[in-house]
Design a protein around this motif. Structure first.
Motif, PDB file in Angstrom:
ATOM      1  N   ILE A  69     -17.073 -29.824 -37.571  1.00  0.00           N
ATOM      2  CA  ILE A  69     -16.007 -30.815 -37.722  1.00  0.00           C
ATOM      3  C   ILE A  69     -16.345 -31.791 -38.841  1.00  0.00           C
ATOM      4  O   ILE A  69     -17.392 -32.425 -38.823  1.00  0.00           O
ATOM      5  N   GLY A  70     -15.456 -31.883 -39.843  1.00  0.00           N
ATOM      6  CA  GLY A  70     -15.599 -32.885 -40.901  1.00  0.00           C
ATOM      7  C   GLY A  70     -14.485 -33.907 -40.727  1.00  0.00           C
ATOM      8  O   GLY A  70     -13.323 -33.538 -40.581  1.00  0.00           O
ATOM      9  N   ARG A  71     -14.840 -35.189 -40.741  1.00  0.00           N
ATOM     10  CA  ARG A  71     -13.846 -36.206 -40.390  1.00  0.00           C
ATOM     11  C   ARG A  71     -13.860 -37.386 -41.357  1.00  0.00           C
ATOM     12  O   ARG A  71     -14.918 -37.794 -41.842  1.00  0.00           O
ATOM     13  N   ARG A  72     -12.687 -37.909 -41.648  1.00  0.00           N
ATOM     14  CA  ARG A  72     -12.557 -39.211 -42.291  1.00  0.00           C
ATOM     15  C   ARG A  72     -11.602 -40.040 -41.444  1.00  0.00           C
ATOM     16  O   ARG A  72     -10.631 -39.521 -40.902  1.00  0.00           O
ATOM     17  N   GLY A  73     -11.892 -41.339 -41.341  1.00  0.00           N
ATOM     18  CA  GLY A  73     -11.027 -42.204 -40.535  1.00  0.00           C
ATOM     19  C   GLY A  73     -11.798 -42.815 -39.396  1.00  0.00           C
ATOM     20  O   GLY A  73     -12.868 -42.343 -39.030  1.00  0.00           O
ATOM     21  N   GLY A  83      -7.427 -26.753 -39.757  1.00  0.00           N
ATOM     22  CA  GLY A  83      -8.582 -25.871 -39.610  1.00  0.00           C
ATOM     23  C   GLY A  83      -8.219 -24.450 -39.296  1.00  0.00           C
ATOM     24  O   GLY A  83      -7.041 -24.067 -39.261  1.00  0.00           O
ATOM     25  N   SER A  84      -9.275 -23.671 -39.057  1.00  0.00           N
ATOM     26  CA  SER A  84      -9.160 -22.271 -38.686  1.00  0.00           C
ATOM     27  C   SER A  84     -10.557 -21.854 -38.228  1.00  0.00           C
ATOM     28  O   SER A  84     -11.375 -22.722 -37.931  1.00  0.00           O
ATOM     29  N   HIS A  85     -10.858 -20.570 -38.212  1.00  0.00           N
ATOM     30  CA  HIS A  85     -12.148 -20.135 -37.659  1.00  0.00           C
ATOM     31  C   HIS A  85     -13.089 -19.594 -38.732  1.00  0.00           C
ATOM     32  O   HIS A  85     -12.638 -19.103 -39.767  1.00  0.00           O
ATOM     33  N   LEU A  86     -14.395 -19.676 -38.437  1.00  0.00           N
ATOM     34  CA  LEU A  86     -15.414 -19.221 -39.397  1.00  0.00           C
ATOM     35  C   LEU A  86     -16.105 -17.936 -38.946  1.00  0.00           C
ATOM     36  O   LEU A  86     -16.882 -17.366 -39.701  1.00  0.00           O
ATOM     37  N   ASP A  87     -15.846 -17.484 -37.715  1.00  0.00           N
ATOM     38  CA  ASP A  87     -16.412 -16.188 -37.296  1.00  0.00           C
ATOM     39  C   ASP A  87     -15.506 -15.078 -37.828  1.00  0.00           C
ATOM     40  O   ASP A  87     -14.412 -15.340 -38.333  1.00  0.00           O
ATOM     41  N   ILE A 102     -11.533 -23.565 -45.700  1.00  0.00           N
ATOM     42  CA  ILE A 102     -11.868 -23.941 -47.082  1.00  0.00           C
ATOM     43  C   ILE A 102     -10.648 -24.553 -47.774  1.00  0.00           C
ATOM     44  O   ILE A 102     -10.782 -25.507 -48.552  1.00  0.00           O
ATOM     45  N   GLY A 103      -9.456 -24.038 -47.449  1.00  0.00           N
ATOM     46  CA  GLY A 103      -8.229 -24.641 -47.977  1.00  0.00           C
ATOM     47  C   GLY A 103      -8.081 -26.081 -47.489  1.00  0.00           C
ATOM     48  O   GLY A 103      -7.684 -26.973 -48.248  1.00  0.00           O
ATOM     49  N   ALA A 104      -8.425 -26.321 -46.238  1.00  0.00           N
ATOM     50  CA  ALA A 104      -8.325 -27.679 -45.680  1.00  0.00           C
ATOM     51  C   ALA A 104      -9.328 -28.618 -46.349  1.00  0.00           C
ATOM     52  O   ALA A 104      -9.037 -29.800 -46.565  1.00  0.00           O
ATOM     53  N   PRO A 117      -2.520 -43.113 -42.720  1.00  0.00           N
ATOM     54  CA  PRO A 117      -2.417 -43.926 -41.500  1.00  0.00           C
ATOM     55  C   PRO A 117      -2.981 -43.202 -40.270  1.00  0.00           C
ATOM     56  O   PRO A 117      -2.686 -43.572 -39.142  1.00  0.00           O
ATOM     57  N   PHE A 118      -3.725 -42.133 -40.488  1.00  0.00           N
ATOM     58  CA  PHE A 118      -4.350 -41.411 -39.369  1.00  0.00           C
ATOM     59  C   PHE A 118      -5.685 -40.864 -39.861  1.00  0.00           C
ATOM     60  O   PHE A 118      -5.933 -40.784 -41.069  1.00  0.00           O
ATOM     61  N   ALA A 119      -6.540 -40.521 -38.916  1.00  0.00           N
ATOM     62  CA  ALA A 119      -7.798 -39.865 -39.280  1.00  0.00           C
ATOM     63  C   ALA A 119      -7.495 -38.408 -39.626  1.00  0.00           C
ATOM     64  O   ALA A 119      -6.521 -37.829 -39.139  1.00  0.00           O
ATOM     65  N   LEU A 120      -8.324 -37.845 -40.487  1.00  0.00           N
ATOM     66  CA  LEU A 120      -8.135 -36.449 -40.890  1.00  0.00           C
ATOM     67  C   LEU A 120      -9.401 -35.672 -40.522  1.00  0.00           C
ATOM     68  O   LEU A 120     -10.510 -36.118 -40.819  1.00  0.00           O
ATOM     69  N   GLU A 121      -9.216 -34.549 -39.853  1.00  0.00           N
ATOM     70  CA  GLU A 121     -10.371 -33.707 -39.535  1.00  0.00           C
ATOM     71  C   GLU A 121     -10.143 -32.307 -40.059  1.00  0.00           C
ATOM     72  O   GLU A 121      -9.047 -31.759 -39.953  1.00  0.00           O
ATOM     73  N   VAL A 122     -11.202 -31.734 -40.614  1.00  0.00           N
ATOM     74  CA  VAL A 122     -11.205 -30.316 -40.955  1.00  0.00           C
ATOM     75  C   VAL A 122     -12.133 -29.633 -39.954  1.00  0.00           C
ATOM     76  O   VAL A 122     -13.288 -30.039 -39.800  1.00  0.00           O
TER      77      VAL A 122
END
Ligand SMILES: [Zn+2]
Length: 410
Positions: A69-73, A83-87, A102-104, A117-122
């Protein structure tokens, strides 16, 4: 709104494809791509993708199940999850899953200096394909609070339980249930994914808006006749189970073709005793039926069964119909579909809608957030195959659409 591209750098889309290539080299096996849940290859993948997330200005962590999980906010802010899956599956392509993660990250990079106005998570989900433990939506299910603790006891092919695998990966088996996100915490879940089918290519469209993730019906169907000598039993005295199955398969195909969007597949067939000189006595088959509308799917399954009964009666064989499960369709959010459509129009593309015949993490995430999905056209519809391919131009359109979509939400 001004779309910001940094001149003199690899375009966002080119970089996404380059990173999909790099990630596609991280595999458990030389010569083919396979990344199962909680393996050293997944560790390496999470580390690399986590590095890209940090470079995009995101704070990186892994949850108890190993989701990246990568997050800003700030804490407590409503969160938009991309997001999506890495497996992967066995002998996978490079884009099924990774393209969405990777697109996210590319999107987070583009939005880096913009106030939201919201947090963003990849999120890179740790297991969608279920290759190691035969599970469904393990990663997103854990995030959505749908992780059954009994799964921890499941052994893999080498006898390693999920509990031990999670612990070795650096996760926290006992903490998975508590790591679930609360309903209402997320503003939305939006997933970019390759289409994995030929529809957008046939329509000449680079991207498409997913209306629903199809519901599925699975069954084991058998015709039971009578085995006999291939030389001595006359044609009019036979109870040939394989001939009955053949008639039903062709009738079922015609029935499915008459309904728009319906797919019905006999994927496996087994004729017993299975010898050249013996009339088949028992034939078993798998049935898989999918549609974006549960009502259409259920009616079609009813008609397939009625047809099997009719054929069995006419041929004096028995029918055994063993229902093996039924999952409901998951419609994506109407409101988010409309926002995606506006974003597609704004990029100058025709708005195309389509259901997803394949399952996706959005099924699990729909339990805690409104879900949106954008498909990218893939070459000849090929997926779950190393030949999987998307074009840079199409990925560029998808990134522009998602940037407008997020800006619109903001
Ligand atoms: Zn996928």
């Amino acid at each position: 709104m001004v779309l910001q591209h940094v001149p003199g750098q690899l375009s966002g889309a080119a970089r996404v494809l380059e990173r999909c290539d790099l990630l596609g080299r991280i595999s458990e096996e030389p010569g083919r791509l396979v990344r199962r849940y909680a393996t050293p290859a997944m560790r390496e993948a999470n580390d690399l993708v986590g590095k890209w997330m940090r470079e995009a200005g995101l704070a990186v962590r892994e949850d108890a199940a190993g989701n990246l999980i990568g997050r800003r906010g700030g804490d407590g802010e409503k969160t938009l999850v991309l997001g999506s899956h890495l497996d992967t599956v066995l002998d996978a392509g490079r884009y099924d899953g990774p393209l969405g993660v990777i697109g996210a990250i590319a999107l987070a990079e583009r939005l880096r200096d913009r106030e939201l106005p919201f947090a963003l998570e990849v999120v890179g989900f740790a297991d969608e394909e279920g290759l190691r433990y035969g599970t469904t939506f393990l990663g997103s299910g854990a995030m959505a609070g749908r992780f059954p603790p009994a799964w921890l006891k499941i052994p893999d092919a080498h006898g390693v339980t999920m509990r031990d695998a999670v612990a070795a990966f650096g996760g926290d088996p006992a903490g998975i249930a508590a790591a679930a996100r609360r309903s209402g915490e997320l503003a939305a879940y939006c997933e970019l994914h390759i289409e994995q089918g030929p529809v957008l290519e046939r329509r000449g469209a680079p991207v498409g808006i997913v209306t629903a993730i199809c519901g599925q019906t699975h069954a084991e169907v058998a015709f039971i006749g009578e085995a006999g000598h291939a030389g001595t039993v006359p044609m009019n005295a036979r109870r040939d189970a394989l001939a009955a199955a053949a008639e039903w398969i062709v009738a079922g195909e015609a029935l499915a073709r008459r309904r728009s969007g319906l797919v019905a597949t006999i994927g496996r067939i087994d004729a017993q005793p299975g010898a050249r000189n013996v009339i088949p006595g028992v034939v078993g088959m798998t049935l898989d039926v999918r549609h974006g509308s549960d009502a259409v799917r259920r009616q079609a399954v009813g008609e397939l069964r009625a047809e099997a009964e009719r054929i069995a009666a006419q041929r004096e064989v028995e029918l055994d119909w063993d229902a093996r499960g039924d999952t409901a369709a998951v419609p994506t959010s109407r409101g988010l579909q409309e926002r995606l459509a506006a974003a597609v129009s704004a990029t100058g593309q025709r708005v195309e809608h389509l259901p997803s015949g394949a399952g996706h993490d959005g099924v699990a995430m729909s339990a805690i957030a409104p879900v949106a999905m954008l498909f990218v056209r893939c070459e000849r519809g090929i997926s779950h195959n190393p030949a999987e391919a998307v074009s840079e131009a199409d990925v560029a359109v998808a990134l522009d659409v998602l940037e407008r979509f997020v800006s619109d939400l903001a």
